[in-house]
Design a protein around this motif. Structure first.
Motif, PDB file in Angstrom:
ATOM      1  N   GLY A  80       0.812  -1.211   0.000  1.00  0.00           N
ATOM      2  CA  GLY A  80       0.000   0.000   0.000  1.00  0.00           C
ATOM      3  C   GLY A  80       0.845   1.260   0.000  1.00  0.00           C
ATOM      4  N   PHE A  81       1.911   1.273   0.804  1.00  0.00           N
ATOM      5  CA  PHE A  81       2.807   2.425   0.800  1.00  0.00           C
ATOM      6  C   PHE A  81       3.467   2.591  -0.563  1.00  0.00           C
ATOM      7  CE2 PHE A  81       3.121   2.695   5.596  1.00  0.00           C
ATOM      8  CZ  PHE A  81       2.778   4.038   5.661  1.00  0.00           C
ATOM      9  N   ASN A  82       3.799   1.490  -1.209  1.00  0.00           N
ATOM     10  CA  ASN A  82       4.368   1.578  -2.557  1.00  0.00           C
ATOM     11  C   ASN A  82       3.393   2.258  -3.510  1.00  0.00           C
ATOM     12  OD1 ASN A  82       7.028   0.690  -2.919  1.00  0.00           O
ATOM     13  ND2 ASN A  82       6.451  -1.447  -2.672  1.00  0.00           N
ATOM     14  N   GLU A  83       2.120   1.861  -3.452  1.00  0.00           N
ATOM     15  CA  GLU A  83       1.098   2.474  -4.295  1.00  0.00           C
ATOM     16  C   GLU A  83       0.961   3.961  -4.001  1.00  0.00           C
ATOM     17  OE1 GLU A  83      -2.735   0.563  -4.802  1.00  0.00           O
ATOM     18  OE2 GLU A  83      -1.905  -1.347  -4.126  1.00  0.00           O
ATOM     19  N   ALA A  84       0.988   4.284  -2.700  1.00  0.00           N
ATOM     20  CA  ALA A  84       0.769   5.676  -2.293  1.00  0.00           C
ATOM     21  C   ALA A  84       1.875   6.595  -2.776  1.00  0.00           C
ATOM     22  CB  ALA A  84       0.642   5.758  -0.775  1.00  0.00           C
ATOM     23  N   GLU A  85       3.067   6.073  -2.990  1.00  0.00           N
ATOM     24  CA  GLU A  85       4.151   6.890  -3.525  1.00  0.00           C
ATOM     25  C   GLU A  85       3.886   7.307  -4.969  1.00  0.00           C
ATOM     26  OE1 GLU A  85       7.339   8.155  -2.616  1.00  0.00           O
ATOM     27  OE2 GLU A  85       6.496   7.930  -0.606  1.00  0.00           O
ATOM     28  N   GLU A  86       3.088   6.520  -5.677  1.00  0.00           N
ATOM     29  CA  GLU A  86       2.919   6.721  -7.114  1.00  0.00           C
ATOM     30  C   GLU A  86       1.617   7.396  -7.509  1.00  0.00           C
ATOM     31  OE1 GLU A  86       5.372   6.125  -9.079  1.00  0.00           O
ATOM     32  OE2 GLU A  86       6.604   5.245  -7.495  1.00  0.00           O
TER      33      GLU A  86
END
Length: 262
Positions: A80-86
């Protein structure tokens, strides 16, 4: 199951943040995501995490119970944090509560690729994320429900909570595969409990969306149990739209009208 994390943000950018405090934030997030991952359990299974070691700016969290749920929670959090970066969208599987708390965590980090928080999951699947303040801005935007409309959503009900004044359910949308929070009144408690055992339902009410157009919450007006076979939403409206709003048009026809395509 273990999560390693390391703070890279210079102290002058986060004077009050320490690895231990970050670990506390992550423990809260893991507790929430673990609850979200228990899709249809009759009773929630407790998942405990502990700060395993702290060394300088790095530390580790280790689960001490329910490894299957702990694994899903850890993967959901880091992915989820990976998605939120993008993107300015709420990550798949998260709800508003997770998004809001994660936004607060990320907002205290550094603001470039050389700073931030590094996360890595060690277990059956190795997943990594590099979180910066950019994720905080994206999540703040994603959890800001600015748009309201009236309509319906089709999906599968997860857990239904109807204790006291806390009456909520999780609906996994057929259209997007994302989690939507459903709020309902006391008059719908039995109806929701009965619908929980079925494959598909259509929830109609006030839809709350963020600026990216994600429907993240529905205030329930009515509920309809559908056939058990999966519904193709692009072919079978009024599911997904309120018929009085569309004039009875199907999804494709209505979208053509909205876009002015004739």
């Amino acid at each position: 199951m273990q999560i390693d994390y390391e703070l890279e943000t210079p102290l002058d950018q986060m004077p009050a943040l320490t690895p231990f405090e970050t670990g506390t934030d992550l423990l809260h997030l893991l507790a929430i995501t673990a609850d979200l991952e228990q899709f249809r359990d009759a009773k929630a299974r407790k998942v405990d995490w502990r700060v395993h070691s702290v060394s300088g700016t790095s530390a580790a969290l280790r689960s001490i119970s329910e490894p299957d749920v702990a694994s899903r929670a850890a993967l959901s959090l880091v992915r989820g944090f990976n998605e939120a970066e993008e993107t300015e969208q709420l990550p798949r599987g998260w709800n508003l509560r997770v998004g809001q708390r994660a936004a607060r965590v990320a907002s205290r980090l550094g603001d470039d690729d050389n700073t931030g928080l590094r996360l890595s999951v060690h277990g059956p699947d190795d997943v990594r994320a590099h979180v910066t303040r950019r994720a905080g801005r994206h999540l703040k935007s994603a959890t800001d429900l600015r748009i309201t409309s009236y309509g319906s959503v089709v999906g599968v009900l997860g857990r239904v909570t109807a204790k006291g004044k806390q009456r909520t359910a999780a609906l996994w949308s057929d259209l997007t595969g994302r989690r939507i929070d459903v709020r309902f009144g006391e008059q719908h408690v039995e109806e929701m409990r009965n619908a929980w055992a079925h494959s598909h339902v259509e929830v109609t009410g006030v839809l709350h969306e963020n600026v990216s157009g994600q429907v993240l919450r529905v205030n329930l007006d009515s509920l309809r149990v559908l056939d058990r076979e999966r519904v193709n939403l692009s072919e079978a409206l009024p599911h997904g739209f309120y018929p009085e709003m569309t004039g009875g048009l199907g999804a494709r026809e209505y979208l053509r009208l909205v876009r002015g395509e004739g």
